[in-house]
Design a protein around this motif. Structure first.
Motif, PDB file in Angstrom:
ATOM      1  N   THR A  34       0.821  -1.220   0.000  1.00  0.00           N
ATOM      2  CA  THR A  34       0.000   0.000   0.000  1.00  0.00           C
ATOM      3  C   THR A  34       0.856   1.272   0.000  1.00  0.00           C
ATOM      4  O   THR A  34       0.376   2.335  -0.370  1.00  0.00           O
ATOM      5  CB  THR A  34      -0.983   0.034   1.193  1.00  0.00           C
ATOM      6  OG1 THR A  34      -0.242   0.142   2.421  1.00  0.00           O
ATOM      7  CG2 THR A  34      -1.859  -1.206   1.228  1.00  0.00           C
ATOM      8  N   GLY A  35       2.123   1.145   0.405  1.00  0.00           N
ATOM      9  CA  GLY A  35       3.020   2.306   0.334  1.00  0.00           C
ATOM     10  C   GLY A  35       3.145   2.832  -1.085  1.00  0.00           C
ATOM     11  O   GLY A  35       3.317   4.030  -1.306  1.00  0.00           O
ATOM     12  N   LEU A  36       3.014   1.911  -2.050  1.00  0.00           N
ATOM     13  CA  LEU A  36       3.118   2.324  -3.459  1.00  0.00           C
ATOM     14  C   LEU A  36       2.000   3.286  -3.845  1.00  0.00           C
ATOM     15  O   LEU A  36       2.197   4.174  -4.684  1.00  0.00           O
ATOM     16  CB  LEU A  36       3.057   1.102  -4.388  1.00  0.00           C
ATOM     17  CG  LEU A  36       4.344   0.365  -4.686  1.00  0.00           C
ATOM     18  CD1 LEU A  36       4.086  -0.694  -5.742  1.00  0.00           C
ATOM     19  CD2 LEU A  36       5.452   1.317  -5.134  1.00  0.00           C
ATOM     20  N   LEU A  37       0.825   3.131  -3.234  1.00  0.00           N
ATOM     21  CA  LEU A  37      -0.297   4.027  -3.530  1.00  0.00           C
ATOM     22  C   LEU A  37       0.065   5.450  -3.097  1.00  0.00           C
ATOM     23  O   LEU A  37      -0.147   6.410  -3.838  1.00  0.00           O
ATOM     24  CB  LEU A  37      -1.571   3.559  -2.815  1.00  0.00           C
ATOM     25  CG  LEU A  37      -2.020   2.113  -3.061  1.00  0.00           C
ATOM     26  CD1 LEU A  37      -3.246   1.791  -2.206  1.00  0.00           C
ATOM     27  CD2 LEU A  37      -2.340   1.896  -4.536  1.00  0.00           C
ATOM     28  N   TYR A  38       0.605   5.556  -1.872  1.00  0.00           N
ATOM     29  CA  TYR A  38       0.983   6.874  -1.356  1.00  0.00           C
ATOM     30  C   TYR A  38       2.184   7.433  -2.122  1.00  0.00           C
ATOM     31  O   TYR A  38       2.274   8.636  -2.362  1.00  0.00           O
ATOM     32  CB  TYR A  38       1.259   6.785   0.154  1.00  0.00           C
ATOM     33  CG  TYR A  38      -0.011   6.511   0.923  1.00  0.00           C
ATOM     34  CD1 TYR A  38      -0.842   7.546   1.327  1.00  0.00           C
ATOM     35  CD2 TYR A  38      -0.414   5.205   1.172  1.00  0.00           C
ATOM     36  CE1 TYR A  38      -2.029   7.292   1.988  1.00  0.00           C
ATOM     37  CE2 TYR A  38      -1.607   4.934   1.834  1.00  0.00           C
ATOM     38  CZ  TYR A  38      -2.405   5.987   2.238  1.00  0.00           C
ATOM     39  OH  TYR A  38      -3.597   5.734   2.875  1.00  0.00           O
ATOM     40  N   ARG A  39       3.104   6.549  -2.491  1.00  0.00           N
ATOM     41  CA  ARG A  39       4.249   7.011  -3.292  1.00  0.00           C
ATOM     42  C   ARG A  39       3.778   7.528  -4.645  1.00  0.00           C
ATOM     43  O   ARG A  39       4.295   8.538  -5.158  1.00  0.00           O
ATOM     44  CB  ARG A  39       5.260   5.871  -3.481  1.00  0.00           C
ATOM     45  CG  ARG A  39       6.075   5.586  -2.226  1.00  0.00           C
ATOM     46  CD  ARG A  39       7.000   4.387  -2.389  1.00  0.00           C
ATOM     47  NE  ARG A  39       7.732   4.095  -1.180  1.00  0.00           N
ATOM     48  CZ  ARG A  39       9.019   4.388  -0.962  1.00  0.00           C
ATOM     49  NH1 ARG A  39       9.731   4.965  -1.922  1.00  0.00           N
ATOM     50  NH2 ARG A  39       9.594   4.098   0.179  1.00  0.00           N
ATOM     51  N   ALA A  40       2.801   6.854  -5.256  1.00  0.00           N
ATOM     52  CA  ALA A  40       2.302   7.291  -6.566  1.00  0.00           C
ATOM     53  C   ALA A  40       1.635   8.664  -6.455  1.00  0.00           C
ATOM     54  O   ALA A  40       1.824   9.527  -7.326  1.00  0.00           O
ATOM     55  CB  ALA A  40       1.325   6.261  -7.126  1.00  0.00           C
TER      56      ALA A  40
END
Ligand code: CDP
Ligand code: CDP
Length: 204
Positions: A34-40
């Motif tokens: 889910t960190g990828l969502l915030y990174r995106a």
């Protein structure tokens, strides 16, 4: 068994992703970082897009680029304090968690907010010095021009922001099992996580 959720939370570079991937592979579950969502969302904001607009319009394509840089990580943790950004990402995460066949989600608020009913909750942590050294080696390996001091400062700044925010702060769920990987190699950390999931599945 149709639906089974494993929630893995913890601070930056604790080993959440590594453990999640291995657990998902071991049990044949799907995995969402889910960190990828915030990174995106953070990466979009760095190009001038409004954070809430970016979160609402996130596409699979946005998750494809190289989001694992310290600049994007900082931008991610800045947008992650915004309740409307977090709210825009909830449904996607919950739908993923409840998919058929089992799911592992890793992040900061999976066991506390996204999936409070997860069958297994792990809080993976390690000392800031150990985590920063691991992330430093990883970034060096990718060819990024970073110093140890910069990486440690990034990790500490994000942890502090993530822990102190009002909305979905980083903390172990009351019923989470804490795994401190400071003195564990990857094999041992994965073994500890797999054992907890086996217990959750009633296999031990
Ligand atoms: O997902 P998260 O940011 O929590 O951490 P990660 O990306 O899984 O792990 C950060 C780095 O630490 C990776 O290079 C892992 O290979 C390494 N690691 C380690 O050396 N020992 C562990 N017990 C866990 C991870
Ligand atoms: O890999 P690392 O642990 O360094 O970071 P990440 O998991 O990719 O998360 C990047 C940032 O996104 C974090 O510092 C948090 O601010 C935010 N995040 C969050 O607020 N909630 C989540 N479920 C996942 C990440």
């Amino acid at each position: 068994m149709t639906r089974f959720t494993v929630a893995i939370d913890g601070p930056a570079a604790a080993g959440k992703g590594t453990i999640s991937k291995a657990v998902a592979a071991h049990f044949g579950f799907a995995h969402l970082d889910t960190g990828l969502l915030y990174r995106a969302v953070g990466a979009k904001v760095l190009t001038g897009v409004d954070p809430v607009r970016a979160a609402k319009a996130l596409t699979a394509q946005d998750l494809g680029g190289d989001l694992r840089t310290p600049e994007v990580a900082q931008a991610a943790s800045r947008v992650a304090v915004l309740p409307d950004v977090r709210a825009a990402l909830v449904t996607f995460q919950r739908d993923f968690a409840l998919r058929e066949g089992g799911a592992v989600l890793d992040g900061r608020d999976i066991g506390t907010v996204i999936c409070p009913d997860a069958q297994v909750k792990l809080f993976v942590t390690a000392s800031a010095a150990v985590r920063a050294e691991r992330r430093f080696l990883e970034l060096l390996d990718k060819g990024l021009d970073v110093t140890r001091e910069e990486v440690l400062a990034d990790v500490i700044a994000r942890d502090t922001r993530d822990r102190e925010r009002a909305e979905a702060p980083l903390k172990p769920a009351d019923d989470a099992v804490v795994i401190d990987t400071s003195d564990m190699n990857i094999e041992d950390a994965v073994g500890a996580a797999v054992a907890q999931v086996q217990k959750g599945l009633g296999l031990t």
